[in-house]
Design an enzyme around this catalytic site. Sequence first.
Site, PDB file in Angstrom:
ATOM      1  CE1 TYR A 135      -2.459   3.309   2.402  1.00  0.00           C
ATOM      2  CE2 TYR A 135      -4.273   2.153   0.540  1.00  0.00           C
ATOM      3  CZ  TYR A 135      -3.422   3.371   1.897  1.00  0.00           C
ATOM      4  OH  TYR A 135      -4.197   4.530   1.511  1.00  0.00           O
ATOM      5  CG  ASP A 175       5.766   3.647   0.904  1.00  0.00           C
ATOM      6  OD1 ASP A 175       4.634   3.063   0.044  1.00  0.00           O
ATOM      7  OD2 ASP A 175       6.944   4.713   2.041  1.00  0.00           O
ATOM      8  CE  LYS A 224       2.045   4.979   8.384  1.00  0.00           C
ATOM      9  NZ  LYS A 224       1.254   4.873   8.439  1.00  0.00           N
TER      10      LYS A 224
HETATM   11  P1  KE4 Z   1      -0.548   8.375   3.959  1.00  0.00           P
HETATM   12  O1  KE4 Z   1      -1.481   9.156   3.024  1.00  0.00           O
HETATM   13  O2  KE4 Z   1      -1.814   7.530   5.056  1.00  0.00           O
HETATM   14  O3  KE4 Z   1      -0.377   9.463   5.296  1.00  0.00           O
HETATM   15  O4  KE4 Z   1       0.048   7.435   3.956  1.00  0.00           O
HETATM   16  C1  KE4 Z   1      -0.217   6.605   3.082  1.00  0.00           C
HETATM   17  C2  KE4 Z   1       1.197   5.886   3.145  1.00  0.00           C
HETATM   18  C3  KE4 Z   1       2.098   4.966   1.922  1.00  0.00           C
HETATM   19  N1  KE4 Z   1       2.822   4.102   2.365  1.00  0.00           N
HETATM   20  C4  KE4 Z   1       2.911   2.781   3.102  1.00  0.00           C
HETATM   21  C5  KE4 Z   1       3.884   2.141   3.052  1.00  0.00           C
HETATM   22  C6  KE4 Z   1       1.474   3.802   4.529  1.00  0.00           C
HETATM   23  O5  KE4 Z   1       1.576   2.485   5.148  1.00  0.00           O
HETATM   24  C7  KE4 Z   1       1.036   4.134   3.996  1.00  0.00           C
HETATM   25  C8  KE4 Z   1      -0.462   4.614   5.256  1.00  0.00           C
HETATM   26  N2  KE4 Z   1      -0.509   3.571   6.322  1.00  0.00           N
HETATM   27  C9  KE4 Z   1      -1.690   3.480   6.479  1.00  0.00           C
HETATM   28  C10 KE4 Z   1      -1.721   2.029   7.782  1.00  0.00           C
HETATM   29  N3  KE4 Z   1      -1.530   0.990   7.198  1.00  0.00           N
HETATM   30  C11 KE4 Z   1      -2.197   4.394   7.190  1.00  0.00           C
HETATM   31  C12 KE4 Z   1      -3.486   4.206   7.729  1.00  0.00           C
HETATM   32  C13 KE4 Z   1      -4.696   4.624   7.508  1.00  0.00           C
HETATM   33  O6  KE4 Z   1      -5.142   4.535   5.974  1.00  0.00           O
HETATM   34  O7  KE4 Z   1      -5.482   5.183   7.993  1.00  0.00           O
END
Ligand code: KE4
Length: 432
Positions: free
Chosen positions: A144, A239, A267
Site C-alpha cells: 500500500y 516506500d 508517520k
Molecule cells: P498516508 O497518506 O496515510 O499518510 O500514507 C500512505 C502510506 C504510504 N505508504 C505506506 C507504506 C503506508 O503504510 C501508508 C499508510 N499506512 C496506513 C496504515 N497501514 C495508514 C492508515 C490509514 O489509512 O488510516
Amino acid sequence: MKTKQSKSLFETATAYIPGGVNSPVRAFKSVGGDPIFIKKAKGAYLYDEDGNRYIDYIASWGPMLLGHAYPPVVEAIRKAVEHSTSFGAPTELEVQLAKLICENIPNVERVRMVNSGTEATMSAIRLARGFTGKDKFIKFAGCYHGHGDAFLIKAGSGAVTLGHPSSPGVTEGTAKDTLLAEYNDLDSVKRLVSAHKNEIAALIIEPIPGNMGCILPEPGFIEGLRALCTREGILLIFDEVMTGFRLGFGGAQEALGVQADLVTYGKVIGAGLPVGAYAGKAEIMEFVAPNGPVYQAGTLSGNPIAMTAGYTLLQELKDKPQYYTELAGKCKALHEGLASLLEETELPWTINRKGSMISLHFTNVPVRDFDSAGTGANDYFKQFFHGMLKRGIYLPPSAYESWFLSNALSEKDIEETLAAAGETIEEMNQKR
Ligand code: KE4
C-alpha cells in the site's frame, strides 16, 4: 466495557462524515462492531470517551515511536505555536529537518517535505516518470502506497480490508501504466520488465511490507530488485512511510543494506503531525520545481509546527540505537509469548516480525506475499481482535495491518497483553 459515548459519537459522526470516519480502516469494517472514539493518550495508553484505558499497538499507525504526548515534542510544539501556525514561506525549521535527514540517511542528498505519505509516493512516481521520460511503474500486490489513483491496484491496508482490491474511480488510462508484481517473486518482476522493455520508469516497494500484515523479504529478493533496476535504468523507490526511522534511524535501507534511488517517508518523520517527504540523490531530486520541470507544491508543506514536532522526535532518536534495541526486544518478547500460547491450541497461526513490526495471521501457511496473507482466517482474527479489545488491548482493526509498538510500552504492559491474549485464545479455542 462501557461504550455508550463511543456509540453515540459514531452515530452522530455518520451523519456528517462518510462512514463516520476520516480514514476507512478506522471504521472496524473488517472486524465488525463500532469504532472506539479516543479522547486522549499518554505514553503507551489510549483513553476512550467512556473512560476505558487501552494498551496501544497502533501508535497512530506508526508515528508514536516513543509513545503518545512525548514531553520534548509537546514542549517544542507548545513554544512553536505561539509564533503562528504557518507562514507559507521558508523557515529555519524545515532546513534543520532536511539537513538532519540528508546528513544521516544513506544516499539522500535532497528531501522535499509534503503533507502525507500519499503525497510523498505520488510525487516520487511523478518525479521518476519526469526524470526517466518513461510512463509505466511496477508495484507489488498487497503493498500500500497511499490512495493515489495509480496505486489503488491490489493495494494493501484499508483498500484490501474493504474487500475491493482496486477502487472505482481509477480510470483504465491510469491503471494501464501500473504493472503488478508479486512480493518475494523476482521472476514476476523480470517477466514485466521483458514485456515492457524501456517503458518502465520506476519500481516502488515497501521493502518490508506492513500493509499485508508484516512480511519479510526472502534472501536475495530486495538485492535482486536493486540489480535489476540498475541494469534496466529503472528507478528503485523504497516506500519507507512505515519503516522509515522505525526499523532503525536509517530505516530499511540501513536494515537491508540496499540503497534505493528515491525514498518516501511519513508517520515518524512528523511525530504524529501531517508530514510526508520524498528524498534521494541531488541529480534526481533537482528535477523537481522550481529548479526542474517536474511540478509539485503544497500550501502547508514544511509547516513550522509539523517540522518542529518531527525535528524534535528525530533529534531524540538520532544516535540512540538503544531505543531501537529496546523496541525490538519488546517485540520479540511479545512474539515469543504469543507463540507459546498458540502452540498449546489447535488454532492455525503464524507470526511475522521485524524490529518493532509484528503481525499475527490465523493460518498455517507461511505468509510471504499477498495471496498467502489472504489465507488467514478472518473470523479468528475478528474474535482475537474483540477479545483483546474488551480486555483493554487495542490492536489494528484489520488482519492486513502490522502492529506498531512504541518504546513507552513497559514489561508490565507486555505481560498484561500476553495475559489478555491467553484468555482470548482460550476463549477462541473453546469455541472451535
Ligand atoms: P498516508 O497518506 O496515510 O499518510 O500514507 C500512505 C502510506 C504510504 N505508504 C505506506 C507504506 C503506508 O503504510 C501508508 C499508510 N499506512 C496506513 C496504515 N497501514 C495508514 C492508515 C490509514 O489509512 O488510516
